[in-house]
Scaffold this active site. Sequence first.
Site, PDB file in Angstrom:
ATOM      1  N   ASP A   1       0.807  -1.228   0.000  1.00 54.67           N
ATOM      2  CA  ASP A   1       0.000   0.000   0.000  1.00 54.67           C
ATOM      3  C   ASP A   1       0.834   1.269   0.000  1.00 54.67           C
ATOM      4  O   ASP A   1       2.057   1.232   0.168  1.00 54.67           O
ATOM      5  CB  ASP A   1      -0.956  -0.003   1.204  1.00 54.67           C
ATOM      6  CG  ASP A   1      -0.286  -0.474   2.492  1.00 54.67           C
ATOM      7  OD1 ASP A   1       0.954  -0.484   2.550  1.00 54.67           O
ATOM      8  OD2 ASP A   1      -1.001  -0.829   3.434  1.00 54.67           O
TER       9      ASP A   1
ATOM     10  N   ASN B   1      -7.433  -2.534  14.508  1.00 57.29           N
ATOM     11  CA  ASN B   1      -8.833  -2.865  14.220  1.00 57.29           C
ATOM     12  C   ASN B   1      -8.924  -4.055  13.264  1.00 57.29           C
ATOM     13  O   ASN B   1      -9.982  -4.370  12.750  1.00 57.29           O
ATOM     14  CB  ASN B   1      -9.563  -1.648  13.638  1.00 57.29           C
ATOM     15  CG  ASN B   1      -9.018  -1.234  12.273  1.00 57.29           C
ATOM     16  OD1 ASN B   1      -8.038  -1.798  11.789  1.00 57.29           O
ATOM     17  ND2 ASN B   1      -9.650  -0.258  11.652  1.00 57.29           N
TER      18      ASN B   1
ATOM     19  N   HIS C   1      -7.198  -4.337  10.350  1.00 55.20           N
ATOM     20  CA  HIS C   1      -6.984  -4.091   8.914  1.00 55.20           C
ATOM     21  C   HIS C   1      -5.732  -4.793   8.402  1.00 55.20           C
ATOM     22  O   HIS C   1      -4.766  -4.973   9.138  1.00 55.20           O
ATOM     23  CB  HIS C   1      -6.990  -2.590   8.571  1.00 55.20           C
ATOM     24  CG  HIS C   1      -5.837  -1.825   9.088  1.00 55.20           C
ATOM     25  ND1 HIS C   1      -5.978  -0.749   9.949  1.00 55.20           N
ATOM     26  CD2 HIS C   1      -4.504  -1.940   8.871  1.00 55.20           C
ATOM     27  CE1 HIS C   1      -4.781  -0.262  10.233  1.00 55.20           C
ATOM     28  NE2 HIS C   1      -3.869  -0.964   9.592  1.00 55.20           N
TER      29      HIS C   1
ATOM     30  N   GLU D   1      -9.787  -2.114   5.372  1.00 53.67           N
ATOM     31  CA  GLU D   1     -10.389  -1.996   6.697  1.00 53.67           C
ATOM     32  C   GLU D   1     -11.386  -3.145   6.906  1.00 53.67           C
ATOM     33  O   GLU D   1     -11.834  -3.768   5.940  1.00 53.67           O
ATOM     34  CB  GLU D   1     -11.120  -0.643   6.808  1.00 53.67           C
ATOM     35  CG  GLU D   1     -10.202   0.572   6.662  1.00 53.67           C
ATOM     36  CD  GLU D   1      -9.310   0.837   7.886  1.00 53.67           C
ATOM     37  OE1 GLU D   1      -9.188  -0.047   8.757  1.00 53.67           O
ATOM     38  OE2 GLU D   1      -8.734   1.937   7.958  1.00 53.67           O
TER      39      GLU D   1
HETATM   40  C1  F6R Z   1       1.382  -1.254   6.089  1.00 55.65           C
HETATM   41  C2  F6R Z   1       0.227  -2.101   6.309  1.00 55.65           C
HETATM   42  C3  F6R Z   1      -0.605  -1.977   7.536  1.00 55.65           C
HETATM   43  C4  F6R Z   1       0.187  -2.281   8.806  1.00 55.65           C
HETATM   44  C5  F6R Z   1      -0.697  -2.126  10.034  1.00 55.65           C
HETATM   45  C6  F6R Z   1       0.069  -2.362  11.319  1.00 55.65           C
HETATM   46  O1  F6R Z   1       1.966  -1.534   4.840  1.00 55.65           O
HETATM   47  O2  F6R Z   1      -0.057  -2.871   5.470  1.00 55.65           O
HETATM   48  O3  F6R Z   1      -1.681  -2.880   7.436  1.00 55.65           O
HETATM   49  O4  F6R Z   1       0.695  -3.592   8.737  1.00 55.65           O
HETATM   50  O5  F6R Z   1      -1.230  -0.844  10.066  1.00 55.65           O
HETATM   51  O6  F6R Z   1       0.987  -1.328  11.483  1.00 55.65           O
HETATM   52  P1  F6R Z   1       2.080  -1.367  12.650  1.00 55.65           P
HETATM   53  O7  F6R Z   1       3.032  -2.440  12.285  1.00 55.65           O
HETATM   54  O8  F6R Z   1       2.709   0.000  12.608  1.00 55.65           O
HETATM   55  O9  F6R Z   1       1.346  -1.643  13.911  1.00 55.65           O
END
Ligand code: F6R
Length: 222
Positions: free
Chosen positions: A67, A136, A138, A143
């Site tokens: 992403d 949450n 995602h 989401e």
């Molecule tokens: C980022 C991504 C997000 C993160 C998620 C957890 O490329 O795909 O889904 O994996 O937001 O983020 P952290 O590791 O910062 O808790």
Amino acid sequence: MNIMKAENYVEMSVQASEYISKKIESKPNITLGLATGSTPKGLYAKLIKNYLRHEISFQQVSTINLDEHIGINQTDPNSYHFYMKTQLFDHIDIRETQTHLPYGNAQDLAKECDRYDLLINRLGGIDLQILGIGHNGHIGFNEPGSSVNSRTQVVRLTESTRKANAKFFKSFDDVPTHAITMGIASILESKEILLLASGRLKAKVIERLVKGKLTKRFRHQP
Ligand code: F6R
């Protein structure tokens, strides 16, 4: 599904890096799906170490990221392009042309989504997808409630995701409201997925992921 437990964040990162290094050894031209965020930083640091010790080479490896934020430049320190360069790509022997991220500043975002899906196909799909998970639940920036049949798409970020990401920005208002993300279908079609999670808050999310009931929406049609 295999669950690998680790004592702490460092041990998780070591285990993950050893796993991925073995995969690269057995398939030097592997296509890795990559994630950003706090979770894989330790993993990337360990992969760099393994490379510097001449244990692995990324010369034939291709990468495709999950992403990117919309509305920020690739050179912006908060862009995932910048993250990947500084956390991994600049320190290993990977060819820049073999690293791929979606462009969140593309003029035509619908075309960019199509380009990204075609690219995933052209690479022959993803051999090993590295994932983190949001508080949450995602995945990528899909989401909760996103369709399991979704492909690369532009999504509006929920307030909770923006709040969680605010740690990387000067203020909450600076956190982009939209992102471009690989779809759930492409992620699920990966030959293998390695999902990393560390810490008490993530433990709850993983418990729901492993023990929670499948909803009716969960019908993936490859
Ligand atoms: C980022 C991504 C997000 C993160 C998620 C957890 O490329 O795909 O889904 O994996 O937001 O983020 P952290 O590791 O910062 O808790």
